[in-house]
Design a protein around this motif. Structure first.
Motif, mmCIF file in Angstrom:
data_model
loop_
_atom_site.group_PDB
_atom_site.id
_atom_site.type_symbol
_atom_site.label_atom_id
_atom_site.label_comp_id
_atom_site.label_asym_id
_atom_site.label_seq_id
_atom_site.Cartn_x
_atom_site.Cartn_y
_atom_site.Cartn_z
ATOM 1 N N UNK A 111 9.481 -2.884 5.593
ATOM 2 C CA UNK A 111 9.480 -2.369 4.213
ATOM 3 C C UNK A 111 10.763 -2.760 3.492
ATOM 4 N N UNK A 112 11.871 -2.750 4.189
ATOM 5 C CA UNK A 112 13.136 -3.170 3.598
ATOM 6 C C UNK A 112 13.110 -4.646 3.254
ATOM 7 N N UNK B 68 13.222 -7.143 -0.827
ATOM 8 C CA UNK B 68 14.204 -8.144 -1.237
ATOM 9 C C UNK B 68 13.639 -8.993 -2.362
ATOM 10 N N UNK B 69 14.514 -9.387 -3.292
ATOM 11 C CA UNK B 69 14.125 -10.273 -4.383
ATOM 12 C C UNK B 69 14.475 -11.719 -4.080
ATOM 13 N N UNK B 70 14.334 -12.593 -5.119
ATOM 14 C CA UNK B 70 14.595 -14.021 -4.920
ATOM 15 C C UNK B 70 16.075 -14.317 -4.740
ATOM 16 N N UNK B 71 16.908 -13.340 -5.149
ATOM 17 C CA UNK B 71 18.341 -13.585 -5.002
ATOM 18 C C UNK B 71 18.773 -13.578 -3.537
ATOM 19 N N UNK C 159 0.819 -1.216 0.000
ATOM 20 C CA UNK C 159 0.000 0.000 0.000
ATOM 21 C C UNK C 159 0.853 1.267 0.000
ATOM 22 N N UNK C 160 2.092 1.150 0.439
ATOM 23 C CA UNK C 160 2.969 2.298 0.490
ATOM 24 C C UNK C 160 2.700 3.249 1.647
ATOM 25 N N UNK C 161 1.804 2.870 2.573
ATOM 26 C CA UNK C 161 1.421 3.739 3.679
ATOM 27 C C UNK C 161 1.907 3.240 5.029
ATOM 28 N N UNK C 162 2.600 2.121 5.032
ATOM 29 C CA UNK C 162 2.979 1.509 6.313
ATOM 30 C C UNK C 162 3.917 2.413 7.115
ATOM 31 N N UNK C 163 4.956 2.916 6.461
ATOM 32 C CA UNK C 163 5.939 3.747 7.163
ATOM 33 C C UNK C 163 5.343 5.093 7.549
#
Length: 417
Positions: free
Chosen positions: A317-318, A322-325, A260-264
Motif C-alpha cells: 500500500x505504501x 508513490x508518485x512519479x517523482x 479497493x482500499x481493502x487490502x490492509x
C-alpha cells in the motif's frame, strides 16, 4: 400285567439313581469349612505350599474392558479391566465325596492366601488389587481363581511427533509386591491379554497386544503391552481443515487491488482470525516438551506466513502511494523486464529529429520527449502501480508454493508413522 411291570421297573430305576446322587446341604458346606479352617487350622498368612523353599507359580491374564482416557499432559493411561489370577493352594484341598459332592466353593478374599499383586507403574497410590468383600473360587484340588476388577491408571511415556496419526505403546506392569521370584513366580496364561466385551473408544483403537515376563534379581514382573492408535478424523475436521482454509484465504490478499482500499484490512482480519483460532487449538494439541508434533511445526509456519503477508500488504500500500517523482530502482526494473519479457521494448528507441530543437515529439509509447540540440534516447520506465501488480503475482505464486510444500511435507511425515 405289562403296565405293572413297567411301573415297577421305573420305580426301581429312580430309586437306584437316588442312591447314586448326593444332595449338597448346608451341613456339608459347614463341615467343609470346619475341616479346612478349624481342623486343618488354615492360615492365610502362610504361603500355601508344603515346600516353603519352592516358589508358587501364579498365572495371570489381563482382560481389557475399555480404554477410558489417554492424557497427553500427564502421560497417563486409564483403563477398565480385570485380572484372571490362578495358583495352587496345597492347604485348601478336599475329597468331594466326603462333603456331599462339593467340588467348588467360594471364600472371601481376606480369608485365604493370595499374592499381593500391585500395579508397579501405577499413577495413583500403590495398593494391592481386589476387594475383600469379593470371593475367590476354590476347587477341590486346590486350584484357586481370583478375578480382581479395577480401574487401572498407569504412566505411559508418549511420543507425539506424528500427532494426530500417532500410535502409543503403554505397559501395565504387575508384581507380587512382598514376595521375591523365589517365593512367587509370575507367569502368563496362554492369551496374555484378551479384549473381553471390549467397549470401543471414540478416540483410540487397539491395534496390538503382547505380554512379557521380566525376571530381575529379586523379583518377577509381568508386563502387558497395549499398542493403541489415535483416530484422527475429529482433529482433521476441527483443526487441520479450518487452518488450511484460513491459509488459503490469507494468500488471496494478493488478489485484491490496492485501489479497493481493502487490502490492509483484509490481511489484518485474516491474521487476527488465525491468532484467535490458534489460541483455541493450542488447548487441543498435546502439551509435551520431550517431543514436538510435526503438525505443530505446520501451524507455526502458517502463523509466520500470515504475519509476513500482513507486513507485505502494508508495504505494498505504501509503494502504491508513490508518485512519479519517486523512481523505481533500476535493479528492480531489470528484474521486472526479465519476468515480463520487456527486453524488446527496452531496445526500441525513438530518435528525435534535430531540425526543430526544443520541439515536443510523441514517441511510439505515447511519451513526450523534450529534445535538446543533441539526439536523446527515450526509454520508458515502470510505474509504481505496475510494480505493485507485479509483486501481487509473484507473491501469490510464492506463498501458494510455500503452503502446498509445507502441507505435503507435513502430512507425508505425519502419516508415515
Amino acid at each position: 400285567m405289562t403296565n405293572t411291570a413297567n411301573s415297577l421297573t421305573t420305580i426301581l430305576t429312580i430309586a437306584n439313581l437316588m442312591t447314586l446322587c448326593q444332595c449338597q446341604d448346608g451341613n456339608d458346606a459347614k463341615g467343609l469349612r470346619t475341616k479346612l479352617f478349624t481342623t486343618n487350622a488354615y492360615d492365610h498368612r502362610i504361603r500355601p505350599t508344603n515346600d516353603q523353599s519352592a516358589a508358587i507359580d501364579v498365572y495371570i491374564e489381563f482382560y481389557l474392558l475399555a480404554i477410558n482416557e489417554l492424557s497427553e499432559t500427564t502421560e497417563t493411561l486409564k483403563t477398565t479391566g480385570f485380572l484372571s489370577v490362578n495358583w495352587k493352594d496345597a492347604f485348601l484341598q478336599w475329597t468331594p465325596s466326603d462333603h456331599g459332592g462339593i467340588d467348588l466353593y467360594h471364600w472371601l478374599q481376606n480369608e485365604v492366601w493370595k499374592p499381593d499383586i500391585a500395579l508397579k507403574n501405577s499413577y495413583l497410590d500403590y495398593k494391592s488389587l481386589g476387594v475383600n468383600e469379593l470371593n475367590i473360587e476354590n476347587f477341590h484340588d486346590g486350584s484357586m481363581n481370583w478375578y480382581p476388577f479395577q480401574v487401572f491408571q498407569t504412566t505411559c511415556s508418549m511420543d507425539i511427533t506424528y500427532f494426530p496419526f500417532d500410535r502409543q505403546t503403554c505397559n501395565l506392569q504387575f508384581q507380587a509386591w512382598s514376595y521375591t521370584k523365589d517365593q512367587v513366580n509370575m507367569l502368563s496364561g496362554a492369551k496374555g491379554i484378551e479384549l473381553w466385551n471390549f467397549q470401543e473408544n471414540s478416540a483410540w483403537s487397539v491395534v496390538n497386544t503382547s505380554w512379557t515376563v521380566d525376571v530381575e534379581t529379586y523379583e518377577a514382573t509381568i508386563s502387558f503391552t497395549l499398542t493403541i492408535e489415535r483416530k484422527p478424523l475429529y482433529f482433521i475436521l476441527s483443526v487441520i481443515l479450518p487452518i488450511t482454509m484460513l491459509a488459503i484465504l490469507n494468500i488471496c490478499v494478493f488478489l485484491l487491488p490496492c485501489e479497493s482500499g481493502e487490502k490492509a484490512s483484509y490481511a489484518m482480519t485474516v491474521f487476527l482470525a488465525f491468532a484467535v483460532f490458534l489460541t483455541i487449538v493450542s488447548s487441543t494439541l498435546p502439551q509435551n516438551s520431550d517431543s514436538v508434533a510435526i503438525i505443530s511445526v505446520f501451524l507455526i509456519v502458517q502463523t509466520v506466513t500470515s504475519t509476513l503477508i500482513t507486513f507485505i500488504a502494508l508495504g505494498m500500500l505504501r509503494l502504491n502511494s508513490f508518485g512519479e517523482e519517486v523512481k523505481v530502482p533500476r535493479w528492480f526494473a531489470s528484474v521486472m523486464r526479465v519476468f515480463k519479457c520487456r527486453t524488446c521494448r527496452r531496445t526500441s528507441v525513438e530518435v528525435a529529429p534535430i531540425e526543430c530543437p526544443n520541439e515536443e515529439v510523441k514517441t511510439g509509447f505515447d511519451k513526450k520527449v523534450l529534445h535538446n540540440n543533441d539526439q536523446e534516447l527515450v526509454e520508458p520506465e515502470f510505474t509504481w502501480k505496475e510494480v505493485v501488480n507485479f509483486l501481487d503475482v509473484v507473491l501469490f505464486v510464492f506463498f501458494t508454493s510455500v503452503l502446498l510444500l509445507s502441507a505435503v511435507i507435513t502430512f507425508t511425515l505425519a502419516s508415515s508413522n
